[in-house]
Motif scaffolding. Structure first.
Motif, PDB file in Angstrom:
ATOM      1  N   SER A  87       0.829  -1.207   0.000  1.00 32.66           N
ATOM      2  CA  SER A  87       0.000   0.000   0.000  1.00 32.66           C
ATOM      3  C   SER A  87       0.858   1.249   0.000  1.00 32.66           C
ATOM      4  O   SER A  87       0.398   2.324   0.351  1.00 32.66           O
ATOM      5  CB  SER A  87      -0.917  -0.009   1.233  1.00 32.66           C
ATOM      6  N   GLY A  88       2.110   1.101  -0.372  1.00 36.24           N
ATOM      7  CA  GLY A  88       3.000   2.253  -0.431  1.00 36.24           C
ATOM      8  C   GLY A  88       3.632   2.538   0.917  1.00 36.24           C
ATOM      9  O   GLY A  88       4.810   2.729   1.031  1.00 36.24           O
ATOM     10  N   ALA A  89       2.837   2.595   1.987  1.00 34.19           N
ATOM     11  CA  ALA A  89       3.344   2.895   3.319  1.00 34.19           C
ATOM     12  C   ALA A  89       3.793   1.632   4.041  1.00 34.19           C
ATOM     13  O   ALA A  89       4.268   1.693   5.153  1.00 34.19           O
ATOM     14  CB  ALA A  89       2.263   3.607   4.139  1.00 34.19           C
ATOM     15  N   GLY A  90       3.617   0.488   3.446  1.00 36.78           N
ATOM     16  CA  GLY A  90       3.974  -0.781   4.085  1.00 36.78           C
ATOM     17  C   GLY A  90       3.124  -1.880   3.477  1.00 36.78           C
ATOM     18  O   GLY A  90       2.220  -1.616   2.695  1.00 36.78           O
ATOM     19  N   ALA A  91       3.402  -3.063   3.846  1.00 32.63           N
ATOM     20  CA  ALA A  91       2.649  -4.190   3.296  1.00 32.63           C
ATOM     21  C   ALA A  91       1.584  -4.646   4.285  1.00 32.63           C
ATOM     22  O   ALA A  91       1.773  -4.578   5.489  1.00 32.63           O
ATOM     23  CB  ALA A  91       3.592  -5.337   2.973  1.00 32.63           C
ATOM     24  N   GLN A  92       0.462  -5.075   3.754  1.00 32.75           N
ATOM     25  CA  GLN A  92      -0.627  -5.599   4.573  1.00 32.75           C
ATOM     26  C   GLN A  92      -0.898  -7.034   4.144  1.00 32.75           C
ATOM     27  O   GLN A  92      -0.730  -7.368   2.977  1.00 32.75           O
ATOM     28  CB  GLN A  92      -1.909  -4.794   4.356  1.00 32.75           C
ATOM     29  N   THR A  93      -1.344  -7.825   5.086  1.00 36.51           N
ATOM     30  CA  THR A  93      -1.732  -9.186   4.752  1.00 36.51           C
ATOM     31  C   THR A  93      -3.232  -9.221   4.539  1.00 36.51           C
ATOM     32  O   THR A  93      -3.992  -8.768   5.386  1.00 36.51           O
ATOM     33  CB  THR A  93      -1.340 -10.153   5.883  1.00 36.51           C
ATOM     34  N   GLN A  94      -3.638  -9.711   3.390  1.00 34.75           N
ATOM     35  CA  GLN A  94      -5.054  -9.834   3.067  1.00 34.75           C
ATOM     36  C   GLN A  94      -5.313 -11.254   2.605  1.00 34.75           C
ATOM     37  O   GLN A  94      -4.422 -11.894   2.048  1.00 34.75           O
ATOM     38  CB  GLN A  94      -5.453  -8.862   1.955  1.00 34.75           C
ATOM     39  N   PRO A  95      -6.528 -11.730   2.819  1.00 33.85           N
ATOM     40  CA  PRO A  95      -6.824 -13.087   2.347  1.00 33.85           C
ATOM     41  C   PRO A  95      -6.685 -13.166   0.829  1.00 33.85           C
ATOM     42  O   PRO A  95      -7.027 -12.229   0.113  1.00 33.85           O
ATOM     43  CB  PRO A  95      -8.287 -13.304   2.752  1.00 33.85           C
ATOM     44  N   ALA A  96      -6.148 -14.277   0.364  1.00 35.07           N
ATOM     45  CA  ALA A  96      -6.084 -14.522  -1.081  1.00 35.07           C
ATOM     46  C   ALA A  96      -7.503 -14.781  -1.572  1.00 35.07           C
ATOM     47  O   ALA A  96      -8.347 -15.249  -0.822  1.00 35.07           O
ATOM     48  CB  ALA A  96      -5.197 -15.724  -1.376  1.00 35.07           C
ATOM     49  N   PRO A  97      -7.776 -14.460  -2.827  1.00 34.87           N
ATOM     50  CA  PRO A  97      -9.122 -14.728  -3.334  1.00 34.87           C
ATOM     51  C   PRO A  97      -9.427 -16.225  -3.247  1.00 34.87           C
ATOM     52  O   PRO A  97      -8.543 -17.058  -3.465  1.00 34.87           O
ATOM     53  CB  PRO A  97      -9.068 -14.278  -4.798  1.00 34.87           C
ATOM     54  N   ALA A  98     -10.663 -16.540  -2.919  1.00 34.17           N
ATOM     55  CA  ALA A  98     -11.078 -17.940  -2.819  1.00 34.17           C
ATOM     56  C   ALA A  98     -11.008 -18.598  -4.198  1.00 34.17           C
ATOM     57  O   ALA A  98     -11.275 -17.960  -5.213  1.00 34.17           O
ATOM     58  CB  ALA A  98     -12.495 -18.024  -2.259  1.00 34.17           C
ATOM     59  N   LYS A  99     -10.636 -19.838  -4.203  1.00 35.88           N
ATOM     60  CA  LYS A  99     -10.600 -20.599  -5.448  1.00 35.88           C
ATOM     61  C   LYS A  99     -12.022 -21.007  -5.810  1.00 35.88           C
ATOM     62  O   LYS A  99     -12.791 -21.440  -4.959  1.00 35.88           O
ATOM     63  CB  LYS A  99      -9.748 -21.863  -5.287  1.00 35.88           C
ATOM     64  N   LYS A 100     -12.370 -20.878  -7.072  1.00 33.92           N
ATOM     65  CA  LYS A 100     -13.687 -21.313  -7.558  1.00 33.92           C
ATOM     66  C   LYS A 100     -13.572 -22.792  -7.914  1.00 33.92           C
ATOM     67  O   LYS A 100     -12.711 -23.190  -8.696  1.00 33.92           O
ATOM     68  CB  LYS A 100     -14.076 -20.465  -8.771  1.00 33.92           C
ATOM     69  N   VAL A 101     -14.456 -23.619  -7.316  1.00 32.64           N
ATOM     70  CA  VAL A 101     -14.343 -25.074  -7.408  1.00 32.64           C
ATOM     71  C   VAL A 101     -15.533 -25.680  -8.149  1.00 32.64           C
ATOM     72  O   VAL A 101     -16.696 -25.333  -7.888  1.00 32.64           O
ATOM     73  CB  VAL A 101     -14.249 -25.696  -5.997  1.00 32.64           C
ATOM     74  N   LEU A 102     -15.231 -26.603  -9.037  1.00 34.68           N
ATOM     75  CA  LEU A 102     -16.237 -27.418  -9.714  1.00 34.68           C
ATOM     76  C   LEU A 102     -15.987 -28.871  -9.303  1.00 34.68           C
ATOM     77  O   LEU A 102     -14.841 -29.311  -9.251  1.00 34.68           O
ATOM     78  CB  LEU A 102     -16.107 -27.290 -11.235  1.00 34.68           C
ATOM     79  N   VAL A 103     -17.063 -29.591  -9.019  1.00 34.10           N
ATOM     80  CA  VAL A 103     -16.967 -31.016  -8.708  1.00 34.10           C
ATOM     81  C   VAL A 103     -17.731 -31.748  -9.808  1.00 34.10           C
ATOM     82  O   VAL A 103     -18.957 -31.808  -9.804  1.00 34.10           O
ATOM     83  CB  VAL A 103     -17.539 -31.349  -7.317  1.00 34.10           C
ATOM     84  N   ALA A 104     -16.984 -32.251 -10.784  1.00 31.11           N
ATOM     85  CA  ALA A 104     -17.569 -32.936 -11.934  1.00 31.11           C
ATOM     86  C   ALA A 104     -17.439 -34.440 -11.717  1.00 31.11           C
ATOM     87  O   ALA A 104     -16.410 -34.910 -11.233  1.00 31.11           O
ATOM     88  CB  ALA A 104     -16.851 -32.529 -13.221  1.00 31.11           C
ATOM     89  N   TYR A 105     -18.475 -35.180 -12.076  1.00 29.85           N
ATOM     90  CA  TYR A 105     -18.426 -36.620 -11.830  1.00 29.85           C
ATOM     91  C   TYR A 105     -19.297 -37.375 -12.821  1.00 29.85           C
ATOM     92  O   TYR A 105     -20.280 -36.850 -13.337  1.00 29.85           O
ATOM     93  CB  TYR A 105     -18.909 -36.936 -10.405  1.00 29.85           C
ATOM     94  N   TYR A 106     -18.905 -38.615 -13.058  1.00 30.63           N
ATOM     95  CA  TYR A 106     -19.743 -39.585 -13.743  1.00 30.63           C
ATOM     96  C   TYR A 106     -20.021 -40.685 -12.728  1.00 30.63           C
ATOM     97  O   TYR A 106     -19.096 -41.170 -12.057  1.00 30.63           O
ATOM     98  CB  TYR A 106     -19.061 -40.187 -14.983  1.00 30.63           C
ATOM     99  N   SER A 107     -21.282 -41.060 -12.592  1.00 28.27           N
ATOM    100  CA  SER A 107     -21.639 -42.115 -11.650  1.00 28.27           C
ATOM    101  C   SER A 107     -22.525 -43.140 -12.341  1.00 28.27           C
ATOM    102  O   SER A 107     -23.538 -42.776 -12.945  1.00 28.27           O
ATOM    103  CB  SER A 107     -22.363 -41.515 -10.445  1.00 28.27           C
ATOM    104  N   HIS A 108     -22.143 -44.386 -12.245  1.00 27.69           N
ATOM    105  CA  HIS A 108     -22.948 -45.462 -12.837  1.00 27.69           C
ATOM    106  C   HIS A 108     -23.919 -46.032 -11.815  1.00 27.69           C
ATOM    107  O   HIS A 108     -25.086 -46.253 -12.124  1.00 27.69           O
ATOM    108  CB  HIS A 108     -22.041 -46.563 -13.391  1.00 27.69           C
ATOM    109  N   SER A 109     -23.467 -46.238 -10.583  1.00 27.46           N
ATOM    110  CA  SER A 109     -24.300 -46.883  -9.566  1.00 27.46           C
ATOM    111  C   SER A 109     -24.820 -45.918  -8.500  1.00 27.46           C
ATOM    112  O   SER A 109     -25.662 -46.305  -7.695  1.00 27.46           O
ATOM    113  CB  SER A 109     -23.511 -47.989  -8.866  1.00 27.46           C
ATOM    114  N   GLY A 110     -24.307 -44.702  -8.461  1.00 25.72           N
ATOM    115  CA  GLY A 110     -24.699 -43.735  -7.433  1.00 25.72           C
ATOM    116  C   GLY A 110     -23.615 -43.493  -6.401  1.00 25.72           C
ATOM    117  O   GLY A 110     -23.654 -42.493  -5.679  1.00 25.72           O
TER     118      GLY A 110
END
Length: 177
Positions: free
Chosen positions: A7-30
């Motif tokens: 920020s010019g006057a020093g560094a700040q710790t901020q949370p990293a942006p959340a990862k966007k997650v996809l859960v893709a699957y093929y299921s034959h029996s459930g």
């Protein structure tokens, strides 16, 4: 994970942006569907079912024989479903039953239908004794420009009691919500 922001006057710790997650699957029996739901619950990911145009037979021996023929031939069956905008996802969990030591052919179709460069592609499998087979190596070949960490195999009959195992695995990868 924290990011250092100047920020010019020093560094700040901020949370990293959340990862966007996809859960893709093929299921034959459930079983794989249930495991995908557990992963989505822990990760906050969106569920996406991989659905082939032509459903697989329900008879066990018939599907085993068909899967063997398709895998040996490198078949890529057409899919009914498509992710509208894959570019929005940073992490894609990909689930399949373990068929002949690898992913079911519809999952191979899915993995070759999008550009996974720069993404993390995380395999998970349901099985009845073969664990991950050669799945991780096969996915690394199909998605050569992505990160592919070690996957999680769960015996199909144990999926209902695997919530704690799934939670520890997803959080251990750093993708818990």
């Amino acid at each position: 994970m924290a990011a250092i922001v100047s920020s010019g006057a020093g560094a700040q710790t901020q949370p990293a942006p959340a990862k966007k997650v996809l859960v893709a699957y093929y299921s034959h029996s459930g079983n794989t569907r249930e495991m995908a739901r557990q992963i989505a619950d822990v990760s906050g990911g969106e569920l996406f079912e991989i659905v082939p145009v032509t459903p697989y037979p329900s008879d066990y021996q018939t599907v085993v024989d068909q899967a063997k023929r398709e895998i040996n031939a490198g078949a890529r069956p057409a899919l009914k479903t498509r992710v509208d905008d894959m570019s929005q996802y940073d992490v894609v969990f990909v689930g399949s039953p373990c068929w002949w030591a690898t992913v079911a052919p519809p999952v191979a179709t899915f993995l070759t239908s999008y550009d996974f460069a720069g993404k993390t592609v995380v395999p998970f499998m349901t099985h009845e004794g073969s664990r991950m087979g050669r799945t991780e190596a096969d996915i690394r070949k199909l998605c050569p420009k992505s990160q592919v960490p070690d996957g999680l195999p769960v015996r199909g009959g144990a999926v209902g009691s695997s919530k704690e195992t799934v939670r520890r695995w997803v959080e251990g990868l750093g993708f818990g919500k």
